[in-house]
Write a protein that holds these residues in place. Structure first.
Motif, PDB file in Angstrom:
ATOM      1  N   GLU A 442       0.756  -1.136   0.001  1.00 57.66           N
ATOM      2  CA  GLU A 442      -0.005   0.045   0.009  1.00 57.66           C
ATOM      3  C   GLU A 442       0.945   1.287   0.102  1.00 57.66           C
ATOM      4  O   GLU A 442       0.553   2.317  -0.613  1.00 57.66           O
ATOM      5  N   ASP A 443       2.143   1.310   0.701  1.00 55.78           N
ATOM      6  CA  ASP A 443       2.680   2.309   0.810  1.00 55.78           C
ATOM      7  C   ASP A 443       3.655   2.694  -0.619  1.00 55.78           C
ATOM      8  O   ASP A 443       3.616   3.530  -0.823  1.00 55.78           O
ATOM      9  N   ASP A 446       0.774   4.059  -3.130  1.00 52.83           N
ATOM     10  CA  ASP A 446       0.726   5.629  -2.574  1.00 52.83           C
ATOM     11  C   ASP A 446       1.975   6.211  -3.414  1.00 52.83           C
ATOM     12  O   ASP A 446       1.691   7.340  -3.703  1.00 52.83           O
ATOM     13  N   TYR A 447       3.183   5.674  -3.254  1.00 54.02           N
ATOM     14  CA  TYR A 447       4.216   6.484  -3.598  1.00 54.02           C
ATOM     15  C   TYR A 447       4.218   6.557  -4.891  1.00 54.02           C
ATOM     16  O   TYR A 447       4.552   7.738  -5.512  1.00 54.02           O
ATOM     17  N   LYS A 449       1.699   6.613  -6.933  1.00 52.75           N
ATOM     18  CA  LYS A 449       0.460   7.189  -7.370  1.00 52.75           C
ATOM     19  C   LYS A 449       0.761   8.789  -7.353  1.00 52.75           C
ATOM     20  O   LYS A 449       0.592   9.324  -8.120  1.00 52.75           O
ATOM     21  N   ASP A 450       1.486   9.136  -6.330  1.00 51.90           N
ATOM     22  CA  ASP A 450       1.774  10.551  -5.724  1.00 51.90           C
ATOM     23  C   ASP A 450       2.760  10.968  -6.889  1.00 51.90           C
ATOM     24  O   ASP A 450       2.986  11.970  -7.236  1.00 51.90           O
ATOM     25  N   GLU A 503      -6.327  -1.966  -4.378  1.00 50.15           N
ATOM     26  CA  GLU A 503      -4.976  -1.090  -4.253  1.00 50.15           C
ATOM     27  C   GLU A 503      -4.346  -1.229  -5.806  1.00 50.15           C
ATOM     28  O   GLU A 503      -3.757  -0.219  -6.269  1.00 50.15           O
TER      29      GLU A 503
END
Length: 522
Positions: A442-443, A446-447, A449-450, A503
């Motif tokens: 998940e981290d 998110d990384y 995607k950002d 995710e």
């Protein structure tokens, strides 16, 4: 010349399955089968023809599910196969020392069972598997197929169940229930109906030669100087039984039972010697004890075969005066067969399961060590690899544990407990690795995607300002991030975790959006 029997004759024979005949009521073999049970005649018939047997306590256990290994032995008897010269099919879970090995090998060679790495002898037989076995073993053919609501045309057993329905061998109407397990009573009924059908068709085969199958007594051939004075109908007073001949038959039954008991004692002694040799850990003595055990087990097998032949011969005489001695011999044979199975299981089969359990424990230990290292280093790649390794080791260990539980081996209690505890510990560690891996994934998602979102914003700003140099740099950076994100996605998609599906799909959408933005910018 053989002619095809009328349909009404076959249907009449088939309907006999649902009600025991008067003949059965007079000759009850098993204490737990009522004369009016729907499967009574089927069990009686197959028992009389030595196709199926009972237990040493004189019960049949009709509702007990039957295993694949037991089914193989019963089908082999129904087909009257030669079990002395068989080719090893190479199943890892069917040692050549197993009492069911010859039947499994013979049926696999004929294509009735599929070859492969494992046979799963202790698994309960399903109705779908039974359909294939019966159709293949008895060469059942039908131009039509009966359809069932719970059987799809794409199911591998579609044709097999359809043939059983079309031929009237299964009486089910709407549903076939392919996943249900087969009981001992049901298998007996299905085999009897199948043999009834084979005897009624227009082809000559082995079942057409079986005398008295339909309950019609035929003249008994006289062997070994049997007297014409013997009353084959029993003590109905029509003729006087030859007392001398009767005594001779009594002695035959006694001798057969005694031979089996003597052979059993030798097996018990050989087992004790083998255990002593193992306790002393003397390899030479162990090998010698194993050879002795194999010899006395072979002698016991021979005694059982001779006892069954004697029993079959005496049964044909139908003399009520011999019923008690017949029952004694039947009980002796049942006990001896159980002893043979137990002896094989707790010696030669034991070695197989001991090795399988040891391998499973080693695999669990290796996977556990890798998982603990992955947790300590908190590495995504290590967590991902250890998660899969733990999952595989647990699945294999559970399969080994079930195989042992379903077997007749009962001398590895400590090893069984150790494996069960190791599986539970591995499952706890598996959950811990899964939680860490889920958070790591998940981290990382998110990384990226950002990262992609920021790169898209930078490209939009450069386009708004119409600065060619900035636009080129922004495009190059976004393209690089897309490649990096795609590599991460390819790796993450290999993780089989339901919790991560959404995710991972979000990252995939983010990549597709970034690719579209890059394309539009050009």
């Amino acid at each position: 010349m053989k002619y095809k029997k009328s349909v009404s004759t076959f249907l009449t024979a088939g309907l006999l399955v649902f009600g025991a005949t008067q003949t059965f009521a007079e000759k009850k073999l098993f204490s737990d089968i009522e004369n009016n049970a729907w499967y009574a005649e089927s069990v009686q018939k197959l028992s009389e023809f030595n196709i199926i047997g009972g237990f040493e306590d004189q019960t049949f256990k009709p509702n007990q599910t039957i295993t694949r290994a037991q089914t193989a032995s019963i089908i082999a008897k129904a087909l009257n196969l030669d079990l002395k010269n068989v080719r090893n099919p190479g199943f890892k879970d069917v040692p050549t020392t197993s009492s069911h090995y010859p039947a499994i090998a013979a049926l696999t060679e004929k294509g009735i069972f599929s070859s492969g790495e494992y046979f799963n002898p202790g698994d309960s037989l399903t109705r779908a598997q039974m359909a294939k076995i019966l159709v293949t073993a008895f060469d059942l053919n039908s131009s039509e197929l009966k359809t069932f609501d719970d059987v799809n045309e794409k199911d591998w057993f579609y044709e097999y169940s359809g043939k059983l329905g079309a031929l009237g061998i299964t009486t089910n109407e709407s549903n076939y229930n392919p996943k249900d397990y087969v009981s001992r009573a049901h298998l007996a009924a299905f085999i009897k109906r199948t043999i009834d059908y084979k005897r009624s068709d227009s082809f000559d085969d082995i079942w057409d030669t079986w005398k008295n199958w339909d309950g019609i007594e035929e003249p008994i051939e006289q062997n070994d100087g049997a007297s014409d004075d013997v009353d084959v109908e029993g003590t109905d007073g029509k003729e006087e039984i030859d007392k001398v001949k009767l005594k001779e038959y009594e002695r035959e039954l006694d001798y057969a039972a005694d031979d089996i008991k003597d052979a059993q004692k030798k097996v018990e002694k050989a087992l004790e010697d083998l255990e002593e040799a193992k306790e002393e850990d003397d390899k030479e003595e162990i090998e010698e004890a194993e050879e002795d055990l194999m010899k006395v087990l072979s002698d016991l097998d021979d005694a059982i075969i001779k006892g069954e032949a004697t029993l079959e011969k005496i049964r044909k005489l139908n003399l009520k005066e011999l019923n008690l001695l017949q029952s004694v011999l039947e009980n002796t044979i049942r006990k001896a067969k159980a002893e043979v199975d137990k002896a094989y299981a707790n010696t030669f089969d034991r070695e197989l399961y001991e090795e399988e359990i040891e391998d499973a424990l080693e695999a669990l230990e290796d996977a556990r060590e890798d998982a603990e290292r992955a947790i300590k280093e908190n590495s995504l790649n290590l967590l991902q690899d250890s998660y899969k390794a733990l999952e595989t080791a647990i699945e294999d260990a559970e399969k080994t544990f079930k195989m042992y539980e379903d077997s007749t081996v009962d001398v590895l209690e400590d090893e069984e407990k150790e494996l069960e505890e190791a599986i539970e510990e591995a499952k706890d560690l598996f959950d811990e690795v899964g939680d860490l891996l889920e958070q790591k994934v998940e981290d990382q998602i998110d990384y990226f995607k950002d990262l992609l979102e920021d790169a898209i914003d930078a490209l939009d700003d450069a386009l708004d300002e119409e600065d060619k140099s900035d636009i080129y740099d922004a495009r190059e950076k976004l393209e690089k991030y897309i490649k990096d994100a795609q590599k991460a996605l390819d790796r993450l998609e290999k993780i089989d975790m339901d919790a991560l599906i959404d995710e991972i799909e979000e990252l995939e959408k983010a990549i597709l959006n970034a690719e579209k933005e890059l394309k539009d910018s050009k």
